[in-house]
Design an enzyme around this catalytic site. Sequence first.
Site, PDB file in Angstrom:
ATOM      1  CB  SER A 212      -0.942  -0.020   1.207  1.00  0.00           C
ATOM      2  OG  SER A 212      -1.947   0.949   1.033  1.00  0.00           O
ATOM      3  CG  ASN A 213      -0.455   4.576  -1.360  1.00  0.00           C
ATOM      4  OD1 ASN A 213      -1.177   5.284  -0.690  1.00  0.00           O
ATOM      5  ND2 ASN A 213      -0.890   3.948  -2.439  1.00  0.00           N
ATOM      6  CG  ASP A 214       3.221   6.870   3.611  1.00  0.00           C
ATOM      7  OD1 ASP A 214       3.009   5.864   4.313  1.00  0.00           O
ATOM      8  OD2 ASP A 214       4.352   7.344   3.401  1.00  0.00           O
ATOM      9  CB  SER A 215      -3.052   7.874   0.198  1.00  0.00           C
ATOM     10  OG  SER A 215      -4.298   8.520   0.183  1.00  0.00           O
ATOM     11  CB  ALA A 279      -2.582   7.031  -3.312  1.00  0.00           C
TER      12      ALA A 279
END
Length: 407
Positions: A212-215, A279
């Site tokens: 995943s990512n930081d959004s 994101a």
Amino acid sequence: MVLLRKKIGVVVTGGIAAYKATELVRQLVKAGAIVRVIMTKSASEFITPLTLQVLSRHEVLIDTFSENDTEHVQHIEFADWCDLVVVAPATANIIGKLSNGIADEIASTTLLAVACPCLLCPAMNTNMYQHPATQRNLKRLKKDGYYLLEPDTGFLAEGYEGKGRLPVITQIVEKLESIAAKHFYPQLLENKKVIVTAGGTRERIDPVRYISNDSSGKMGYAMAKIASFLGAEVSFISTKDHFPMMDNMDLILVESALQMQKEINERYAQTDYVIMAAAVSDFRMMDQAEHKIKKKDQENEKILWELIENPDILAELGQNKKQQVLVGFAAETQNLIEYAQRKLKSKRIDWIIANDVSQKDIGFNSKNNQVTLLNEKGQVVNLPKMEKIDLARKVWEIILNDPIIKD
Ligand code: CTP
């Protein structure tokens, strides 16, 4: 933000939840509202008028006949002054009086004179709430145009579970915000359908791990909330579920890019605006493991996983675009404008919101954001750093080319 400088009358009636009115007044003042309070005599058995006077910074009215100002009749002056009124907690007694037009003390006389939008927050014992008389009265009040916020189910002061608790204060404030928006914001998106996506998608590696990512989903949520304030019917397709929803906001929880795409595609033909604030992970696992992947026996052993590219959801929407206005976000760490311009063209969208995610105090996961908007006609709008909710309002103003939202 919608409540900034709004004149709000808080009417506190006599139930145990009256003590929570302190937090309500505090949060309304914090939101920039000008707050005045009325209390019934019974409410003042639970909390003192002085507490609410200090928090609201205004005198609290408790007696219909203490008329110190010869120029005005105080309860009429109070009712005329308000832009919005909230009754919290609203007891079975005040609900009964109001639905029958009875005015025999400060709260009921004032409420009968109120002509602005009024929110009732019933809170009482569950049997009192379920009583046919209370339900009949609430039904009638709803028909009369009152806004109602249903009580929560939970542990009651009586020591057992039931429906009757005053909802958490942030929920009351949110409800007031959406009522205020409905009455004081131009309904620029009335009869319009809007899709807003938010959060970082999660691509499963195995049942317990994902890419995943930081959004955080905050910018998307702000865009969805403002769209709902402007009267749109919003499908909020998000990977995060911790947001309070507005009345005309439908939360569709998803996890992966493919799930997000499916939900968007189901609605796309009838949609007027798509705001892709999510994101979206560019890659997913070629094969998702059915069971938790075990570690290897040897340290430093190389592990190879095959990744496959996800569909570019926005680009595909761009290819099938008809009446829809498409808005994308470009999260960049370098060459912000150049890369954003490229995305605008390659994805065939109407607007791109360029976002520098390399700085800690703006972008991913932070409260503030700073963006540049570019459109396919070559227009470039730089916006200064501000809170995401204020930014969302500015962005909608620019997209709709209608700067008439005034505080
Ligand atoms: N987007 C999308 N589907 C993807 C990737 C991105 O719909 N598979 C959307 C995002 O929601 C955003 C816009 O496209 O509105 C730009 O996303 P961004 O991650 O900045 O760019 P990418 O297209 O992924 O390109 P790159 O990662 O190379 O910068």
